[in-house]
Design an enzyme around this catalytic site. Structure first.
Site, PDB file in Angstrom:
ATOM      1  N   HIS A 127      47.414  74.516 100.027  1.00 24.50           N
ATOM      2  CA  HIS A 127      49.119  74.068 100.494  1.00 24.50           C
ATOM      3  C   HIS A 127      49.347  74.077 102.064  1.00 24.50           C
ATOM      4  CE1 HIS A 127      48.294  77.795  97.760  1.00 24.50           C
ATOM      5  NE2 HIS A 127      49.710  77.525  96.982  1.00 24.50           N
ATOM      6  N   ASP A 169      42.572  77.575 103.637  1.00 23.12           N
ATOM      7  CA  ASP A 169      43.577  76.904 102.512  1.00 23.12           C
ATOM      8  C   ASP A 169      44.092  75.243 102.849  1.00 23.12           C
ATOM      9  OD1 ASP A 169      45.468  76.260 100.760  1.00 23.12           O
ATOM     10  OD2 ASP A 169      47.545  78.026 101.041  1.00 23.12           O
ATOM     11  N   SER A 195      53.129  77.292  93.498  1.00 26.17           N
ATOM     12  CA  SER A 195      53.069  77.161  94.541  1.00 26.17           C
ATOM     13  C   SER A 195      53.524  76.086  95.602  1.00 26.17           C
ATOM     14  CB  SER A 195      51.358  78.236  95.670  1.00 26.17           C
ATOM     15  OG  SER A 195      51.116  77.655  94.993  1.00 26.17           O
TER      16      SER A 195
END
Ligand SMILES: *[C@@H]1O[C@H](CO)[C@@H](O)[C@H](O)[C@H]1NC(C)=O
Ligand SMILES: *[C@@H]1O[C@H](CO)[C@@H](O)[C@H](O)[C@H]1NC(C)=O
Ligand SMILES: *[C@@H]1O[C@H](CO)[C@@H](O)[C@H](O)[C@H]1NC(C)=O
Ligand SMILES: *[C@@H]1O[C@H](CO)[C@@H](O)[C@H](O)[C@H]1NC(C)=O
Ligand SMILES: *[C@@H]1O[C@H](CO)[C@@H](O)[C@H](O)[C@H]1NC(C)=O
Ligand SMILES: *[C@@H]1O[C@H](CO)[C@@H](O)[C@H](O)[C@H]1NC(C)=O
Length: 410
Positions: free
Chosen positions: A389, A386, A140
């Site tokens: 990312h 998060d 990702s």
């Protein structure tokens, strides 16, 4: 049309062992070497700046280490595109859309110590990609870099002259006028694993076939430019390895193999494939590990906190968090060196150090939540932040500027 993702949540990643405890001594020695290096070299390059304009092809890169530098606040040139103007933005990375108020994370420029980065020119890149395939392969983080590239390039192409298309693990962005494609192939461990489904890949008991890559590789073997990465999914003490196939699990032999040995096995399989099957004219890149910011104490923050609420980069030169495993970096370096002795040049795009500084660049709580946020989470936002990312526009745009420098200058 952003892909709907059910990938590793920050909470799941938090449970993973960050690195190897015996490494602290190693880290310390790296730090000491770094300090000596800095004290010898600090700030001496400015008289001898190399500009990309005057240098010939390849010259810039042989004379300048693009990965050694600092972040400079620059709200004149950055961001390179607007979040809401990127047609194919991902809801996982669109931090402004999901409520982030402090937007200075979009305004930082990477300034190498020895030279300036060439300016990203979408038209020039598209010319270069005419009748070609540029394929990102990995997890990702790599997909985030691909979305960034699609935004960087796509903003110069009018609607109706570009398209997005998904087929299984392969996402394809096309620039029609150029017959150029910029693709992303989901293979978080590069080799085969039970996490290969592009949507449903959250598997507690992760199993990897370190010797098998052809199922994935046949989709990108004939690409003209390849950009690989793989790290996040290996962040555990050991991995369960399968010799045999997923289709007939009863005949398989399973063994747990320690990190980073198991990572090395997989990269060897990958490098053998690159040596034998990938076109010698292809440009091949490996993006080094992307650091995470899950422990604020590492940069002098409060215990129990992470990247939530961070609004400024870390300014201490050479800062390294404990989540970036030097042993893993070493494995990649060794595998790439070994490929070089076999006549294959795979360029590492060394994003690790420069991304280490950007503790404020992560989506934190400002992203689409795939599951409803509970009251308990709301009362403690850092519990669902998060810190893995990266928001777009943001840090991965700079990774692509580095990639751009290599694509255009070799
Ligand atoms: C990556 O770049 C940083 C900064 O220049 C450097 O300290 C580090 O050694 C590099 N790592 C590799 C594997 O080249
Ligand atoms: C850029 O940042 C400076 C300093 O923070 C600020 O004064 C200026 O208004 C900003 N300009 C834009 C276009 O945001
Ligand atoms: C971008 O590249 C195109 C094609 O090479 C060139 O014509 C154009 O002048 C470049 N733009 C800038 C701002 O350098
Ligand atoms: C279009 O690009 C593909 C590679 O993506 C290439 O195989 C094909 O030959 C190109 N078509 C033309 C007409 O050049
Ligand atoms: C999707 O990929 C498969 C396997 O590569 C291929 O056979 C099929 O034609 C593709 N479908 C579309 C709609 O492109
Ligand atoms: C986050 O920042 C806000 C505003 O600066 C502050 O009130 C709050 O206490 C901070 N929360 C945490 C968990 O640090």
């Amino acid at each position: 049309m952003a892909p709907k993702n059910h990938q590793m949540t920050p909470a799941a990643a938090l449970g993973i062992r960050s690195c190897f405890h015996s490494l602290i001594a190693f880290l310390l020695s790296l730090l000491i070497i770094g300090v000596i290096y800095l004290s010898q070299n600090g700030g001496e390059f400015n008289e001898d700046r190399i500009t990309s304009k005057v240098s010939g092809r390849g010259d810039l890169l042989s004379r300048c280490n693009l990965f050694s530098g600092k972040w400079v606040f620059d709200n004149k040139s950055y961001p390179l595109y607007k979040e809401q103007e990127c047609t194919f933005m991902s809801d996982q990375l669109a931090c402004q859309k999901f409520g982030r108020q402090d937007l200075s994370y979009q305004n930082w420029r990477w300034q190498p110590h020895q030279c300036d980065l060439p300016r990203f020119n979408a038209t020039a890149l598209l010319e270069r990609l005419r009748n070609k395939r540029l394929v990102f392969v990995g997890d990702s983080l790599n997909r985030g870099q691909w979305v960034s590239m699609v935004c960087l390039v796509g903003s110069s192409i009018p609607i109706g002259h570009k398209s997005m298309h998904q087929n299984g693990s392969l996402m394809t962005f096309r620039a029609n006028e150029y017959n150029a494609s910029i693709e992303f192939y989901w293979a978080p461990l590069l080799v085969e694993s039970n996490s290969d489904d592009p949507v449903m890949h959250r598997v507690d008991d992760r199993i990897v076939r370190v010797q098998a890559i052809e199922k994935h590789a046949r989709h990108w073997t004939n690409a003209d430019i390849l950009v690989f990465n793989s790290y996040l999914w290996w962040r555990r003490r050991q991995m369960k390895v399968l010799w045999g196939s997923f289709e007939s699990p009863d005949d398989g032999i399973y063994k747990a193999v320690e990190m980073p040995r198991v990572y090395e096995m997989a990269l060897r399989t990958w490098s053998d494939w690159v040596e034998v099957h990938v076109n010698r004219k292809a440009q091949v890149f490996f993006v080094s590990l992307s650091p995470t910011h899950q422990k604020a104490v590492e940069w002098g923050g409060e215990a129990g906190q992470n990247c939530y609420n961070e609004t400024e980069p870390i300014l201490k030169e050479g800062y390294q968090g404990q989540a970036s495993c030097p042993l893993v970096m070493r494995v990649v370096e060794n595998v790439l060196d070994d490929l070089k002795t076999r006549g294959i040049n795979v360029q590492m795009i060394n994003i690790t150090q420069l991304s280490e500084y950007r503790k404020e660049g992560h989506p934190s709580i400002y992203r689409k939540q795939w599951e409803p946020v509970t009251e308990q989470q709301v009362s403690n936002p850092s519990s669902y932040a998060d810190c893995i990312h990266w928001c777009l526009p943001g840090v991965p745009d700079v990774w692509n500027e580095l990639l751009y420098a290599y694509i255009m200058n070799s």
